[in-house]
Design an enzyme around this catalytic site. Structure first.
Site, PDB file in Angstrom:
ATOM      1  N   ASP A 128       0.856  -1.231   0.054  1.00  0.00           N
ATOM      2  CA  ASP A 128      -0.156   0.098   0.141  1.00  0.00           C
ATOM      3  C   ASP A 128       0.728   1.304  -0.079  1.00  0.00           C
ATOM      4  O   ASP A 128       0.593   2.039   0.758  1.00  0.00           O
ATOM      5  CB  ASP A 128      -0.935  -0.113   1.190  1.00  0.00           C
ATOM      6  CG  ASP A 128      -1.995   1.180   1.080  1.00  0.00           C
ATOM      7  OD1 ASP A 128      -2.310   1.654   0.032  1.00  0.00           O
ATOM      8  OD2 ASP A 128      -2.435   1.611   2.150  1.00  0.00           O
ATOM      9  N   GLN A 239      -2.678  -5.204   6.106  1.00  0.00           N
ATOM     10  CA  GLN A 239      -2.544  -4.237   7.126  1.00  0.00           C
ATOM     11  C   GLN A 239      -3.531  -4.574   8.323  1.00  0.00           C
ATOM     12  O   GLN A 239      -4.666  -4.374   8.215  1.00  0.00           O
ATOM     13  CB  GLN A 239      -2.890  -2.777   6.518  1.00  0.00           C
ATOM     14  CG  GLN A 239      -1.942  -2.433   5.424  1.00  0.00           C
ATOM     15  CD  GLN A 239      -2.375  -1.382   4.616  1.00  0.00           C
ATOM     16  OE1 GLN A 239      -3.408  -1.556   4.029  1.00  0.00           O
ATOM     17  NE2 GLN A 239      -1.602  -0.190   4.788  1.00  0.00           N
ATOM     18  N   ARG A 269       3.868  12.683  10.595  1.00  0.00           N
ATOM     19  CA  ARG A 269       2.609  12.692  10.066  1.00  0.00           C
ATOM     20  C   ARG A 269       1.783  11.331  10.755  1.00  0.00           C
ATOM     21  O   ARG A 269       2.511  10.387  10.315  1.00  0.00           O
ATOM     22  CB  ARG A 269       2.766  12.626   8.589  1.00  0.00           C
ATOM     23  CG  ARG A 269       1.523  12.347   8.018  1.00  0.00           C
ATOM     24  CD  ARG A 269       1.687  12.282   6.467  1.00  0.00           C
ATOM     25  NE  ARG A 269       0.454  12.028   5.684  1.00  0.00           N
ATOM     26  CZ  ARG A 269      -0.237  10.891   5.444  1.00  0.00           C
ATOM     27  NH1 ARG A 269       0.391   9.720   6.163  1.00  0.00           N
ATOM     28  NH2 ARG A 269      -1.214  10.516   4.812  1.00  0.00           N
ATOM     29  N   ASP A 271      -0.257   8.737  10.547  1.00  0.00           N
ATOM     30  CA  ASP A 271      -1.285   8.179   9.255  1.00  0.00           C
ATOM     31  C   ASP A 271      -2.476   7.646  10.007  1.00  0.00           C
ATOM     32  O   ASP A 271      -2.477   6.952  11.311  1.00  0.00           O
ATOM     33  CB  ASP A 271      -0.450   7.156   8.578  1.00  0.00           C
ATOM     34  CG  ASP A 271      -1.337   6.673   7.415  1.00  0.00           C
ATOM     35  OD1 ASP A 271      -1.837   7.245   6.532  1.00  0.00           O
ATOM     36  OD2 ASP A 271      -1.806   5.410   7.549  1.00  0.00           O
ATOM     37  N   GLU A 313      -3.128  13.207  10.195  1.00  0.00           N
ATOM     38  CA  GLU A 313      -3.708  12.827   8.900  1.00  0.00           C
ATOM     39  C   GLU A 313      -5.236  12.493   9.061  1.00  0.00           C
ATOM     40  O   GLU A 313      -5.216  11.157   9.480  1.00  0.00           O
ATOM     41  CB  GLU A 313      -2.818  11.721   8.307  1.00  0.00           C
ATOM     42  CG  GLU A 313      -2.994  11.248   6.709  1.00  0.00           C
ATOM     43  CD  GLU A 313      -4.204  10.626   6.549  1.00  0.00           C
ATOM     44  OE1 GLU A 313      -4.808  10.438   5.310  1.00  0.00           O
ATOM     45  OE2 GLU A 313      -4.491   9.431   7.363  1.00  0.00           O
ATOM     46  N   HIS A 381      -0.151  12.210  -2.306  1.00  0.00           N
ATOM     47  CA  HIS A 381      -0.193  10.818  -2.956  1.00  0.00           C
ATOM     48  C   HIS A 381      -1.394  10.097  -2.938  1.00  0.00           C
ATOM     49  O   HIS A 381      -1.616   9.159  -3.660  1.00  0.00           O
ATOM     50  CB  HIS A 381       0.825   9.887  -1.913  1.00  0.00           C
ATOM     51  CG  HIS A 381       0.466   9.966  -0.589  1.00  0.00           C
ATOM     52  ND1 HIS A 381       0.287  10.700   0.362  1.00  0.00           N
ATOM     53  CD2 HIS A 381      -0.197   8.743  -0.088  1.00  0.00           C
ATOM     54  CE1 HIS A 381      -0.321  10.329   1.338  1.00  0.00           C
ATOM     55  NE2 HIS A 381      -0.577   8.955   1.102  1.00  0.00           N
ATOM     56  N   ARG A 489      -3.922   4.888  -7.625  1.00  0.00           N
ATOM     57  CA  ARG A 489      -3.137   6.317  -6.972  1.00  0.00           C
ATOM     58  C   ARG A 489      -1.666   6.141  -7.649  1.00  0.00           C
ATOM     59  O   ARG A 489      -1.240   7.436  -7.466  1.00  0.00           O
ATOM     60  CB  ARG A 489      -3.162   6.193  -5.580  1.00  0.00           C
ATOM     61  CG  ARG A 489      -4.543   6.399  -5.005  1.00  0.00           C
ATOM     62  CD  ARG A 489      -4.694   6.401  -3.558  1.00  0.00           C
ATOM     63  NE  ARG A 489      -4.427   4.716  -3.114  1.00  0.00           N
ATOM     64  CZ  ARG A 489      -4.309   4.422  -1.703  1.00  0.00           C
ATOM     65  NH1 ARG A 489      -4.577   5.496  -0.894  1.00  0.00           N
ATOM     66  NH2 ARG A 489      -4.081   3.161  -1.583  1.00  0.00           N
TER      67      ARG A 489
END
Length: 601
Positions: A128, A239, A269, A271, A313, A381, A489
């Site tokens: 990912d 995950q 950051r 996530d 985030e 991203h 993406r």
């Protein structure tokens, strides 16, 4: 690390300064909210604070000196004219060592914050984009070693650039040592993850949950033969969500943050911050316990490494995002948060040629508490998630915007529709230049300059996504890679085009024109006295819904940004005539997609 923490004792706890006393009191309150009913609560707090004090004692002297300076410089990370820059290391410079060689380029762009996307060791194969971490204490071996990461942090700091790292705090890869120990039945890692054993119980949870990737990874649980049950997997099956109801998980992640901070990382950051706590019968996002976790992280880092900032985030609705700053400075959570609402609304305004959605977004974001700072961005991203505007932008408009950026009909954009829950407008993938029509439309570069000119005008820190400074376009070669072909993406995760960068000072190229434009914006904001990240950007009507007008009240006058969102030249009323800070020309009209900055008494 968990194994090391177990051997610490209260002997490591030092005397508290008044500032530390307040921080530790807040952290203990948060931990009490999370774990206060446990019989071992006092031991939990002692163990955590022992680790914090040890990290404080081990912090290198140069970083302690930086901490001291930053305690006297609130919002040091929001220096005018010092934007952030975000990239994947392997797409930008191949390796961490190679990244050191790019520092002159970052300096030439005026970068103050350097944010490489996940670079800690991922699982092999599909990860990912690095967000499936197999080891928080190593880096991706394709990029180098942990020593290389420390060297990069040192080199950036020597050039007045701060390293910002992703810490994926909601989940690990299935291959992480914690997950392996959990599967093996190691009692030290019991309850590190969340498992349900029956389909009925899974469905009971799922009734209230929303899929993140409904097309490529539907549902929030994945059956695992070794676990003999359904493991919680908010994102992809590999995950595994961590279980913060177990205080050892909190301690393990805090340990990661402390170790990286002492290795020279100056910002994190965090996530998927919205997903950290699960309660049956809720959507399991933005719960009060998630905020307690972040406040405790912030408080403990403020004791051990006070010069480090946290970036939330949380790509949620605005009401939810605002909560990640904390209610006031004494209850601080994250220092920065992604300003997702204006970013999304800006693309909508560009699609329609009308400013109303962006004006409303700016009105709403004024609710931000003074101690918080927005991170402003055009692209990143990830995909553009139109549902972030649900509740105040109707679904028909969201669908029209989604369709336009997917290239449908008479569209200037070259993007792709991603995925969204059933009945909702699909998200959008694509580089900013391609979504603006660079290379396919005469106004493409004007649109790209427009959206960046607006973003730079807002209060907060602007972030440049790698390649936007050179008007780089989509990378369609991702379809040739079997591991990336189904992940759209990657369309906007290109390889850096260094040949374009070498020509960045040539005014006869799109790359040169865009790069020079961003440098102008940096120079202007750096030289406006008292330019402040806390002077809010307020929109006002000028009698034409195609013109976005943004005012920021500064001590020396009012900064005004005027932006024509349409493809038609527009006359300005006499009251808005003035001198453009960008072109140094007198302005009475706005060309198609034109933008001017002015200072008024």
């Amino acid at each position: 690390m968990v194994a090391d923490v177990a051997h610490l004792s209260s002997a490591h706890i030092a005397s508290e300064t008044p500032r530390e006393h307040d921080l530790l009191s807040l952290a203990r309150t948060c931990l009490r909210n999370l774990y206060g009913e446990r019989a071992d609560f006092a031991a939990i707090v002692t163990e955590i604070e022992s680790r914090v004090r040890m990290a404080q004692a081990e912090r290198p002297n140069d970083l302690k000196a930086l901490d001291s300076a930053r305690l006297n410089t609130p919002k040091w990370f929001a220096r005018p004219g010092r934007p952030g820059y975000s990239c994947y290391i392997d797409r930008f410079s191949d390796t961490l060592t190679g990244c050191i060689d790019t520092i002159p380029y970052l300096n030439s762009l005026g970068v103050g914050l350097f944010h490489p996307l996940p670079l800690l060791k991922p699982r092999e194969g599909d990860s990912d984009g690095g967000f499936a971490v197999a080891d928080y204490h190593e880096v991706d071996p394709r990029l180098g070693t942990f020593d290389d990461l420390v060297a990069l942090a040192d080199s950036l700091r020597a050039n007045d650039i701060s390293l910002v790292l992703d810490v994926v705090c909601n989940h690990t890869a299935r291959e992480h040592a914690w997950a392996k120990a959990w599967l093996a039945g190691d009692p030290a890692y019991a309850d590190f993850y969340i498992k349900v054993e029956t389909d009925a119980e899974m469905q009971e949870w799922n009734r209230h949950l929303s899929d993140v990737f409904p097309d490529t990874a539907p549902g929030s649980f994945s059956w695992d033969d070794d676990a003999k049950g359904f493991v919680w997997t908010t994102f992809y099956p590999f995950q595994w969500d961590l279980n913060y109801a177990n205080p050892k998980v909190f301690l393990a992640m805090l340990d990661v943050l402390l170790d990286l901070a002492n290795s020279g990382v100056e910002g994190f950051r965090l996530d998927s911050a919205a997903y950290l706590w699960k309660i049956k019968g809720t959507i399991c996002r933005n719960l009060p316990q998630a905020h307690d976790i972040l406040k405790a992280f912030r408080s403990y880092l403020s004791v051990a490494a006070p010069g480090v900032f946290l970036l939330a985030e949380a790509i949620e609705g605005l009401d939810e995002v605002l909560g990640y700053f904390g209610t006031d400075e004494s209850q601080s959570e994250c220092d920065l948060a992604y300003d997702n609402t204006p970013m999304t609304a800006l693309w909508g305004a560009l699609a329609e040629g009308k400013a109303d959605a962006m004006s409303e977004a700016l009105r709403l974001t004024q609710q931000k508490p003074p101690h918080g700072t927005w991170l402003n961005y055009v692209r990143c991203h990830d995909d553009i998630i139109w549902q972030a505007l649900k509740g105040w932008v109707d679904q028909d408009r969201l669908w029209r915007w989604s369709n336009l950026y997917a290239g449908e009909g008479d569209s200037f954009a070259d993007g792709l529709a991603f995925q969204a829950p059933a009945g909702q407008a699909p998200s959008t993938c694509g580089m900013a230049a391609s979504l603006c029509g660079v290379g396919t439309d005469d106004f493409g570069l004007d649109r790209l300059k427009l959206v960046y000119g607006i973003t730079y005008a807002l209060d907060g820190v602007p972030m440049i996504y790698m390649g936007d400074e050179l008007a780089m376009r989509n990378d369609t070669l991702f379809r040739d890679d079997p591991q990336k072909a189904q992940e759209l993406r990657w369309l906007h995760r290109p390889q850096m085009e260094w040949t374009l960068a070498e020509a960045r000072h040539r005014s006869d190229t799109d790359a040169g024109e865009m790069f020079t434009y961003l440098l102008k914006l940096n120079h202007i904001v750096a030289n406006i006295a008292n330019w402040s990240s806390s002077a809010p950007a307020k929109s006002r009507s000028v009698g034409d819904d195609r013109i976005l007008c943004i005012d920021r009240a500064l001590p020396e006058g009012t900064f005004c940004c005027l932006a024509n969102m349409s493809d038609m030249p527009l006359f300005l009323p006499a009251s808005l005539h003035g001198h453009d800070l960008i072109t140094q020309a007198a302005v009475q009209t706005l060309p198609p997609y034109g933008l001017v900055w002015m200072m008024r008494p």
